[in-house]
Design a protein around this motif. Structure first.
Motif, PDB file in Angstrom:
ATOM      1  N   SER A   1       0.861  -1.181   0.000  1.00 52.59           N
ATOM      2  CA  SER A   1       0.000   0.000   0.000  1.00 52.59           C
ATOM      3  C   SER A   1       0.892   1.223   0.000  1.00 52.59           C
ATOM      4  O   SER A   1       1.959   1.239   0.628  1.00 52.59           O
ATOM      5  N   ALA A   2       0.458   2.252  -0.703  1.00 52.67           N
ATOM      6  CA  ALA A   2       1.210   3.507  -0.700  1.00 52.67           C
ATOM      7  C   ALA A   2       1.217   4.147   0.682  1.00 52.67           C
ATOM      8  O   ALA A   2       2.061   4.995   0.970  1.00 52.67           O
ATOM      9  N   ALA A   3       0.289   3.721   1.566  1.00 54.71           N
ATOM     10  CA  ALA A   3       0.219   4.286   2.916  1.00 54.71           C
ATOM     11  C   ALA A   3       1.201   3.633   3.879  1.00 54.71           C
ATOM     12  O   ALA A   3       1.429   4.155   4.968  1.00 54.71           O
ATOM     13  N   PHE A   4       1.767   2.480   3.530  1.00 55.90           N
ATOM     14  CA  PHE A   4       2.695   1.801   4.422  1.00 55.90           C
ATOM     15  C   PHE A   4       3.972   2.623   4.584  1.00 55.90           C
ATOM     16  O   PHE A   4       4.549   3.089   3.596  1.00 55.90           O
ATOM     17  N   VAL A   5       4.415   2.791   5.824  1.00 54.79           N
ATOM     18  CA  VAL A   5       5.639   3.551   6.118  1.00 54.79           C
ATOM     19  C   VAL A   5       6.502   2.735   7.068  1.00 54.79           C
ATOM     20  O   VAL A   5       5.992   1.933   7.870  1.00 54.79           O
ATOM     21  N   PRO A   6       7.830   2.895   7.032  1.00 54.72           N
ATOM     22  CA  PRO A   6       8.707   2.193   7.982  1.00 54.72           C
ATOM     23  C   PRO A   6       8.415   2.632   9.414  1.00 54.72           C
ATOM     24  O   PRO A   6       8.048   3.776   9.680  1.00 54.72           O
ATOM     25  N   GLY A   7       8.581   1.698  10.338  1.00 51.75           N
ATOM     26  CA  GLY A   7       8.403   2.012  11.752  1.00 51.75           C
ATOM     27  C   GLY A   7       6.974   1.972  12.244  1.00 51.75           C
ATOM     28  O   GLY A   7       6.723   2.265  13.407  1.00 51.75           O
ATOM     29  N   GLU A   8       6.018   1.600  11.403  1.00 51.76           N
ATOM     30  CA  GLU A   8       4.600   1.500  11.787  1.00 51.76           C
ATOM     31  C   GLU A   8       4.208   0.026  11.776  1.00 51.76           C
ATOM     32  O   GLU A   8       4.466  -0.692  10.820  1.00 51.76           O
ATOM     33  N   ARG A   9       3.580  -0.424  12.875  1.00 50.65           N
ATOM     34  CA  ARG A   9       3.174  -1.827  12.944  1.00 50.65           C
ATOM     35  C   ARG A   9       1.784  -1.995  12.346  1.00 50.65           C
ATOM     36  O   ARG A   9       0.860  -1.244  12.670  1.00 50.65           O
ATOM     37  N   TYR A  10       1.632  -3.009  11.488  1.00 45.44           N
ATOM     38  CA  TYR A  10       0.369  -3.298  10.828  1.00 45.44           C
ATOM     39  C   TYR A  10      -0.102  -4.688  11.231  1.00 45.44           C
ATOM     40  O   TYR A  10       0.687  -5.645  11.239  1.00 45.44           O
ATOM     41  N   ASN A  11      -1.385  -4.786  11.566  1.00 45.05           N
ATOM     42  CA  ASN A  11      -1.983  -6.051  11.991  1.00 45.05           C
ATOM     43  C   ASN A  11      -2.864  -6.599  10.872  1.00 45.05           C
ATOM     44  O   ASN A  11      -3.669  -5.866  10.284  1.00 45.05           O
ATOM     45  N   PHE A  12      -2.720  -7.880  10.597  1.00 38.15           N
ATOM     46  CA  PHE A  12      -3.441  -8.532   9.516  1.00 38.15           C
ATOM     47  C   PHE A  12      -4.270  -9.689  10.073  1.00 38.15           C
ATOM     48  O   PHE A  12      -3.805 -10.430  10.944  1.00 38.15           O
ATOM     49  N   HIS A  13      -5.499  -9.815   9.558  1.00 34.70           N
ATOM     50  CA  HIS A  13      -6.374 -10.932   9.903  1.00 34.70           C
ATOM     51  C   HIS A  13      -6.677 -11.720   8.635  1.00 34.70           C
ATOM     52  O   HIS A  13      -7.013 -11.135   7.606  1.00 34.70           O
ATOM     53  N   ILE A  14      -6.573 -13.036   8.725  1.00 36.87           N
ATOM     54  CA  ILE A  14      -6.792 -13.912   7.572  1.00 36.87           C
ATOM     55  C   ILE A  14      -8.057 -14.719   7.828  1.00 36.87           C
ATOM     56  O   ILE A  14      -8.167 -15.420   8.847  1.00 36.87           O
ATOM     57  N   TYR A  15      -9.011 -14.597   6.908  1.00 36.33           N
ATOM     58  CA  TYR A  15     -10.291 -15.288   7.017  1.00 36.33           C
ATOM     59  C   TYR A  15     -10.425 -16.305   5.887  1.00 36.33           C
ATOM     60  O   TYR A  15      -9.943 -16.085   4.776  1.00 36.33           O
ATOM     61  N   GLY A  16     -11.108 -17.394   6.192  1.00 37.28           N
ATOM     62  CA  GLY A  16     -11.542 -18.326   5.164  1.00 37.28           C
ATOM     63  C   GLY A  16     -13.026 -18.150   4.939  1.00 37.28           C
ATOM     64  O   GLY A  16     -13.794 -17.975   5.894  1.00 37.28           O
ATOM     65  N   SER A  17     -13.467 -18.187   3.674  1.00 36.13           N
ATOM     66  CA  SER A  17     -14.880 -17.953   3.353  1.00 36.13           C
ATOM     67  C   SER A  17     -15.435 -19.132   2.568  1.00 36.13           C
ATOM     68  O   SER A  17     -14.795 -19.626   1.637  1.00 36.13           O
ATOM     69  N   VAL A  18     -16.629 -19.553   2.959  1.00 32.36           N
ATOM     70  CA  VAL A  18     -17.361 -20.573   2.219  1.00 32.36           C
ATOM     71  C   VAL A  18     -18.843 -20.216   2.289  1.00 32.36           C
ATOM     72  O   VAL A  18     -19.369 -19.890   3.361  1.00 32.36           O
ATOM     73  N   ALA A  19     -19.507 -20.220   1.139  1.00 32.98           N
ATOM     74  CA  ALA A  19     -20.934 -19.874   1.036  1.00 32.98           C
ATOM     75  C   ALA A  19     -21.205 -18.510   1.677  1.00 32.98           C
ATOM     76  O   ALA A  19     -22.185 -18.321   2.406  1.00 32.98           O
ATOM     77  N   ASN A  20     -20.310 -17.546   1.420  1.00 31.65           N
ATOM     78  CA  ASN A  20     -20.428 -16.154   1.893  1.00 31.65           C
ATOM     79  C   ASN A  20     -20.306 -16.011   3.400  1.00 31.65           C
ATOM     80  O   ASN A  20     -20.594 -14.957   3.959  1.00 31.65           O
ATOM     81  N   ARG A  21     -19.863 -17.074   4.105  1.00 29.03           N
ATOM     82  CA  ARG A  21     -19.621 -17.034   5.541  1.00 29.03           C
ATOM     83  C   ARG A  21     -18.126 -17.035   5.789  1.00 29.03           C
ATOM     84  O   ARG A  21     -17.424 -17.899   5.271  1.00 29.03           O
ATOM     85  N   ALA A  22     -17.630 -16.077   6.589  1.00 26.66           N
ATOM     86  CA  ALA A  22     -16.190 -15.946   6.823  1.00 26.66           C
ATOM     87  C   ALA A  22     -15.844 -16.333   8.256  1.00 26.66           C
ATOM     88  O   ALA A  22     -16.593 -16.039   9.191  1.00 26.66           O
ATOM     89  N   SER A  23     -14.698 -17.001   8.423  1.00 26.04           N
ATOM     90  CA  SER A  23     -14.189 -17.396   9.739  1.00 26.04           C
ATOM     91  C   SER A  23     -12.739 -16.974   9.852  1.00 26.04           C
ATOM     92  O   SER A  23     -11.953 -17.153   8.913  1.00 26.04           O
ATOM     93  N   LEU A  24     -12.388 -16.423  11.012  1.00 24.80           N
ATOM     94  CA  LEU A  24     -11.009 -15.988  11.234  1.00 24.80           C
ATOM     95  C   LEU A  24     -10.113 -17.199  11.426  1.00 24.80           C
ATOM     96  O   LEU A  24     -10.389 -18.075  12.252  1.00 24.80           O
ATOM     97  N   LEU A  25      -9.023 -17.254  10.672  1.00 21.37           N
ATOM     98  CA  LEU A  25      -8.096 -18.386  10.718  1.00 21.37           C
ATOM     99  C   LEU A  25      -6.783 -18.045  11.414  1.00 21.37           C
ATOM    100  O   LEU A  25      -6.318 -18.787  12.264  1.00 21.37           O
ATOM    101  N   GLU A  26      -6.183 -16.925  11.066  1.00 23.12           N
ATOM    102  CA  GLU A  26      -4.864 -16.577  11.592  1.00 23.12           C
ATOM    103  C   GLU A  26      -4.747 -15.068  11.761  1.00 23.12           C
ATOM    104  O   GLU A  26      -5.483 -14.301  11.126  1.00 23.12           O
ATOM    105  N   LYS A  27      -3.802 -14.677  12.635  1.00 27.94           N
ATOM    106  CA  LYS A  27      -3.487 -13.265  12.839  1.00 27.94           C
ATOM    107  C   LYS A  27      -1.995 -13.057  12.646  1.00 27.94           C
ATOM    108  O   LYS A  27      -1.185 -13.863  13.100  1.00 27.94           O
TER     109      LYS A  27
END
Length: 556
Positions: free
Chosen positions: A328-354
């Protein structure tokens, strides 16, 4: 006399025509051809150094140069433009070409061959709805093509509106509240989406899945890309569609599970451990374990994590993808970014990993503040319990360095490593590899010595320069003082006491031996043998009498 630099000769079977050209930007020459069709043309160029000639034989019917099309008008639909124009009827079949200029600068050419008609047209298809195009047309002879005519006057045309194509891309953020949940919806136009109209609106619809109650909906103008709705603890189906003056697009759908299921999801979210990820030159690399039950994966994050609420971003991936570089053009050094990974089936999403990570780690913004010091004669213990190692840091705090040195000399403490400062002075360096360990004891110090110390946190981006120190003075060794007291002071004190009370000490320790002559034992009648008194046995009645030997007994 000199000849003109360019001379034109036109020859026919009847006569020869001499034509002197006129030259400005280019040279040209005209003459009346009459009924003659075949011409032999020679061009001669001459100057004082010599001359050159070029010859061409042609049929004038094969050198047709039509005039430009005129009176151009158009008809259009959502995806087609038909151009019409007039042309001088010369009895020659023309081959025409339309140029279509897109707004992005792309140029397309479309060809058409028409019949002998003063009204000609060409249809351009495969265009986008409600899009501006600039078009113009030119023609040339269909047979024995020689040269295009000039372009007609350009016309700018916008195609008609059509139903929006593609779907919107929608995502959500769920926050449990009293009596239900707040669902913040975000949407954006997917790469394949086109509005296909002058104005567009977004319509959000949500309805319970279990009881089939009446759906609720709300509309937004095109300037909005998020909204918040409240739902109770039942399962809900949420959809969004784009609408223009023609119709609605196909809806995008999300399914929100029951609150009980969602509470389990929240519990699992809290149990998921956040894994650290690394930045690259292209972005932050994310990977996850694929699961065969899901038909897609979603990764979401905030471009500006410190803003509340943050601007949630997300990206979708296919079922066969298990890693991605998030940039992303907004990403800068020294800033921590948190990511969530979801799996989706039949339009239903579940959190898998962080995941959590930096585009590039920097040295810590602040050094640990030592808020407590414990000193002994050969050790110092430092405490920095208030130091934070969370997302406020500009890198992952991986541990600490403790630097120590006496003021007046270089350091050579046991168990340390040598560290050279820019001024060639030496420090002793100790490394603590556990970022949660916030105390350290430096041992093997000398008593009654002044030391300088500093604690530095380090990240993947290193540590800040050493500028300021803490100064401590180790106390005297109390054990040594006690030993000196026992070795010197006590004997001296005892000697002084003995000197002061020597008579008493002499009587206690070395009493005088009494003279036997003064004993009462010898207070009996005197019977002397020589100079000594002798006790006769008859003078006393003993309890027991023992004889040492028979000789003495006989003597007595």
């Amino acid at each position: 006399a000199p000849v003109p630099p360019d001379t034109f000769f036109g020859r026919s079977s009847q006569k020869m025509i001499l034509c002197t050209p006129s030259c400005s930007k280019q040279c040209s020459c005209s003459w009346h051809i009459g009924q003659q069709r075949i011409w032999n043309v020679t061009v001669t160029v001459e100057n004082p150094l010599g001359k050159k000639t070029a010859t061409d034989v042609f049929n004038v019917n094969h050198r047709i140069y039509p005039t430009a099309p005129f009176q151009v008008w158009e008809e259009f639909t959502e995806t087609e433009i038909t151009l019409h124009w007039n042309h001088q009827n010369s009895g020659i079949e023309l081959f025409c070409q339309a140029e279509v200029l897109h707004r992005d600068g792309k140029v397309e050419l479309h060809n058409s061959s028409d019949k002998h008609s003063p009204h000609r047209s060409i249809t351009v298809s495969g265009l986008q709805p409600y899009t501006e195009y600039t078009v113009r047309v030119r023609c040339g002879a269909a047979k024995h093509f020689w040269k295009w005519s000039e372009w007609s006057e350009a016309r700018t045309i916008r195609t008609d509106e059509a139903t929006p194509s593609g779907k919107l891309d929608m995502w959500r953020e769920i926050t449990p509240v009293l009596g239900g949940r707040n669902v913040t919806l975000f949407w954006k136009q997917a790469p394949g989406f086109r509005a296909n109209g002058r104005s567009i609106e977004y319509e959000v619809t949500w309805e319970k899945i279990e009881d089939g109650s009446r759906p609720e909906s709300i509309s937004f103008s095109s300037i909005y890309n998020s909204t918040r709705i409240f739902i109770d603890n039942h399962s809900y189906r949420i959809s969004i569609a784009a609408k223009n003056n023609v119709n609605f697009s196909l809806p995008s759908v999300l399914v929100i599970s029951k609150a009980t299921d969602n509470s389990m999801s929240i519990l699992n979210t809290e149990e998921l451990k956040e894994e650290q990820v690394n930045g690259t030159d292209d972005g932050i690399f994310i990977s996850w374990e694929p699961r065969c039950i899901y038909d897609s994966y979603i990764v979401d994050w905030c471009n500006f994590p410190k803003l509340q609420p943050c601007d949630l971003q997300w990206k979708r991936f296919g079922p066969n993808t298990s890693s991605a570089v998030i940039n992303s053009a907004a990403f800068v050094p020294g800033e921590r970014y948190n990511f969530h990974i979801y799996g989706s089936v039949a339009n239903r999403a579940s959190l898998l990993e962080k995941k959590t990570g930096y585009l590039r780690e920097l040295a810590p913004l602040h050094d640990p503040v030592v808020d407590k010091i414990e000193l002994t004669f050969n050790a110092v213990t430092l405490f920095w319990d208030s130091y934070l190692t969370n997302e406020s840091q500009s890198g992952f705090v991986r541990g600490y360095h403790v630097y120590v040195s006496p003021i007046e000399e270089n350091c050579s403490l046991k168990g340390s490593k040598k560290h050279i400062l820019s001024g060639d002075s030496e420090l002793c360096k100790y490394t603590i590899e556990n970022p949660e360990e916030k105390r350290y004891t430096v041992e093997h110090l000398m008593s009654n010595t002044k030391y300088k110390l500093v604690v530095k946190a380090y990240t993947g981006g290193g540590e800040t320069p050493i500028l300021n120190f803490i100064y401590v003075d180790t106390p005297y060794n109390s054990n040594m003082l006690y030993f000196l007291f026992l070795l010197v002071i006590v004997p001296t004190l005892v000697a002084a006491i003995c000197h002061w009370k020597k008579k008493w000490v002499k009587e206690c320790c070395c009493p005088a031996i009494p003279s036997p002559n003064k004993s009462k034992v010898l207070s009996f009648k005197e019977f002397k043998i020589g100079s000594e008194k002798v006790l006769k046995i008859s003078d006393c009645i003993p309890d027991m009498l023992a004889m040492d030997n028979k000789g003495e007994a006989q003597k007595f």
